[in-house]
Write a protein that holds these residues in place. Structure first.
Motif, PDB file in Angstrom:
ATOM      1  N   SER A   1      13.819 -11.571 -16.818  1.00  0.00           N
ATOM      2  CA  SER A   1      15.185 -11.299 -16.373  1.00  0.00           C
ATOM      3  C   SER A   1      15.283 -10.100 -15.444  1.00  0.00           C
ATOM      4  CB  SER A   1      16.087 -11.063 -17.594  1.00  0.00           C
ATOM      5  OG  SER A   1      15.591  -9.991 -18.381  1.00  0.00           O
ATOM      6  N   GLU A   2      14.155  -9.621 -14.938  1.00  0.00           N
ATOM      7  CA  GLU A   2      14.199  -8.439 -14.073  1.00  0.00           C
ATOM      8  C   GLU A   2      12.932  -8.348 -13.235  1.00  0.00           C
ATOM      9  OE1 GLU A   2      12.516  -5.496 -17.612  1.00  0.00           O
ATOM     10  OE2 GLU A   2      14.573  -5.303 -16.923  1.00  0.00           O
ATOM     11  N   ILE A   3      12.995  -7.501 -12.214  1.00  0.00           N
ATOM     12  CA  ILE A   3      11.841  -7.183 -11.379  1.00  0.00           C
ATOM     13  C   ILE A   3      11.418  -5.761 -11.700  1.00  0.00           C
ATOM     14  CG2 ILE A   3      10.957  -6.902  -9.037  1.00  0.00           C
ATOM     15  CD1 ILE A   3      11.550  -9.775  -9.691  1.00  0.00           C
ATOM     16  N   GLU A   4      10.183  -5.595 -12.130  1.00  0.00           N
ATOM     17  CA  GLU A   4       9.653  -4.279 -12.477  1.00  0.00           C
ATOM     18  C   GLU A   4       8.840  -3.748 -11.299  1.00  0.00           C
ATOM     19  OE1 GLU A   4       7.670  -2.573 -16.466  1.00  0.00           O
ATOM     20  OE2 GLU A   4       6.388  -4.006 -15.394  1.00  0.00           O
ATOM     21  N   VAL A   5       9.131  -2.516 -10.869  1.00  0.00           N
ATOM     22  CA  VAL A   5       8.409  -1.884  -9.763  1.00  0.00           C
ATOM     23  C   VAL A   5       7.572  -0.743 -10.322  1.00  0.00           C
ATOM     24  CG1 VAL A   5       8.602  -0.733  -7.542  1.00  0.00           C
ATOM     25  CG2 VAL A   5      10.287  -2.469  -8.183  1.00  0.00           C
ATOM     26  N   LEU A   6       6.262  -0.789 -10.039  1.00  0.00           N
ATOM     27  CA  LEU A   6       5.340   0.198 -10.589  1.00  0.00           C
ATOM     28  C   LEU A   6       4.485   0.808  -9.484  1.00  0.00           C
ATOM     29  CD1 LEU A   6       4.040  -1.923 -13.611  1.00  0.00           C
ATOM     30  CD2 LEU A   6       5.684  -0.046 -13.732  1.00  0.00           C
ATOM     31  N   LYS A   7       4.171   2.071  -9.635  1.00  0.00           N
ATOM     32  CA  LYS A   7       3.218   2.727  -8.752  1.00  0.00           C
ATOM     33  C   LYS A   7       1.871   2.696  -9.462  1.00  0.00           C
ATOM     34  CE  LYS A   7       2.995   6.633  -5.586  1.00  0.00           C
ATOM     35  NZ  LYS A   7       3.719   7.822  -5.098  1.00  0.00           N
TER      36      LYS A   7
ATOM     37  N   GLU B   1       0.831  -1.200   0.000  1.00  0.00           N
ATOM     38  CA  GLU B   1       0.000   0.000   0.000  1.00  0.00           C
ATOM     39  C   GLU B   1       0.865   1.250   0.000  1.00  0.00           C
ATOM     40  OE1 GLU B   1      -3.890   0.053   2.138  1.00  0.00           O
ATOM     41  OE2 GLU B   1      -3.008  -1.664   3.172  1.00  0.00           O
ATOM     42  N   ASP B   2       0.388   2.274  -0.696  1.00  0.00           N
ATOM     43  CA  ASP B   2       1.094   3.545  -0.805  1.00  0.00           C
ATOM     44  C   ASP B   2       0.114   4.663  -0.463  1.00  0.00           C
ATOM     45  OD1 ASP B   2       3.588   4.906  -1.609  1.00  0.00           O
ATOM     46  OD2 ASP B   2       2.321   5.779  -3.165  1.00  0.00           O
ATOM     47  N   SER B   3       0.613   5.880  -0.367  1.00  0.00           N
ATOM     48  CA  SER B   3      -0.227   7.008   0.049  1.00  0.00           C
ATOM     49  C   SER B   3      -1.373   7.278  -0.909  1.00  0.00           C
ATOM     50  CB  SER B   3       0.629   8.272   0.189  1.00  0.00           C
ATOM     51  OG  SER B   3       1.307   8.543  -1.024  1.00  0.00           O
ATOM     52  N   ASP B   4      -1.181   7.027  -2.194  1.00  0.00           N
ATOM     53  CA  ASP B   4      -2.255   7.294  -3.159  1.00  0.00           C
ATOM     54  C   ASP B   4      -2.482   6.110  -4.100  1.00  0.00           C
ATOM     55  OD1 ASP B   4       0.133   7.502  -4.446  1.00  0.00           O
ATOM     56  OD2 ASP B   4      -0.338   9.354  -5.515  1.00  0.00           O
ATOM     57  N   GLY B   5      -2.290   4.905  -3.590  1.00  0.00           N
ATOM     58  CA  GLY B   5      -2.513   3.714  -4.412  1.00  0.00           C
ATOM     59  C   GLY B   5      -1.714   2.522  -3.906  1.00  0.00           C
ATOM     60  N   LEU B   6      -1.071   1.835  -4.829  1.00  0.00           N
ATOM     61  CA  LEU B   6      -0.278   0.660  -4.501  1.00  0.00           C
ATOM     62  C   LEU B   6       1.073   0.728  -5.178  1.00  0.00           C
ATOM     63  CD1 LEU B   6      -2.996  -2.092  -5.144  1.00  0.00           C
ATOM     64  CD2 LEU B   6      -2.358  -1.151  -2.914  1.00  0.00           C
ATOM     65  N   VAL B   7       2.059   0.072  -4.585  1.00  0.00           N
ATOM     66  CA  VAL B   7       3.335  -0.181  -5.246  1.00  0.00           C
ATOM     67  C   VAL B   7       3.373  -1.667  -5.559  1.00  0.00           C
ATOM     68  CG1 VAL B   7       5.845  -0.180  -5.050  1.00  0.00           C
ATOM     69  CG2 VAL B   7       4.515   1.720  -4.095  1.00  0.00           C
TER      70      VAL B   7
END
Length: 259
Positions: A168-174, A155-161
């Motif tokens: 071959s990678e980990i993608e991080v999105l807001k 959980e994030d202040s205005d949504g989710l992370v």
């Protein structure tokens, strides 16, 4: 410095499917499958979605669509004993064996009828067909953010992370809500309901709608012609020991004859 923010209580819908127990499926002499003696259970990949939703907290709603199994008391207890707040279902004989688009369309109508949903979670695929299509199609039909391969949700202040496990990678999105996320089996280890959980499940709310009550018609676009089990082949029981050139050549010759 840690920034403080207010965590908004989410209204989460978990989509799940009742699938036959694998060990109960019988293979007939003509390689067709018999489900007559099969007990039904929640799909194995859906269990990860359920656990992910419960860990996020808030109001967690189980949602399914299908035939008479939707109204089965054992199936209702199975979902409600896993931390889910309440359960909804859409039941009609025409929903048995429908294609992914039709399934997503029924789920969309049910989600809109439930109303004020912030987040929809799906497993990475169903425990029987495993097409991996319902979640992404559902996101498109709702017009919400839709992501698959989700291995972590915070959980994030205005949504989710959200973290996605790619090749071959980990993608991080807001991600801003509302959204539809399809989670992987790496996201958690699903809980096993205890006796107290199973007993309290009977006191929780469940509602089963008929198809016309959610205001949608099913037009199945896929016809299943047959489902056949693979022919069983006995093991050759050929054991080749050693890693010399001669042994490798011997292994190659055996493989060449088989293929």
């Amino acid at each position: 410095m840690i920034e403080n923010f207010e965590v908004i209580e989410l209204k989460i819908v978990i989509c799940y499917k009742a699938v036959p127990e694998e060990q109960d499926i019988l293979v007939n002499s003509d390689h067709t499958l018999s489900f007559e003696r099969a007990e039904y259970k929640i799909g194995i990949y859906d269990l990860n979605a359920i656990e992910a939703g419960v860990k996020l907290g808030g109001t967690v709603i189980g949602l399914t669509a299908g035939g008479e199994i939707v109204n089965n008391s054992k199936m209702k207890k199975s979902i409600l004993s896993r931390g889910v707040t309440e359960m909804y279902g859409v039941m009609d004989d025409s929903l048995v064996g429908i294609d992914s688009y039709s399934t997503a369309n029924v789920l969309k109508a049910a989600i809109e009828k439930i109303g004020d949903v912030d987040l929809v979670l799906c497993g990475e695929g169903s425990g029987d067909i495993y097409s991996q299509q319902v979640g992404p199609i559902l996101g498109q039909l709702l017009g919400w953010v839709g992501l698959n391969a989700v291995s972590k949700i915070t959980e994030d202040s205005d949504g989710l992370v959200v973290e996605r496990s790619l090749e071959s990678e980990i993608e991080v999105l807001k991600v801003k809500l509302p959204a539809v996320l399809s989670v992987t089996t790496d996201i958690n280890i699903p809980r096993i309901p205890g006796l107290r959980d199973i007993m309290s499940a009977g006191k929780k709310s469940s509602k089963v709608w008929k198809l016309d009550e959610v205001g949608v018609k099913v037009e199945n676009r896929v016809e299943t012609l047959s489902v056949l089990a693979a022919k069983q082949i006995d093991r050759k029981k050929v054991i080749i020991e050693g890693d010399s050139t001669e042994k490798i050549t011997e292994l190659y010759e055996h493989l060449r004859k088989i293929l």
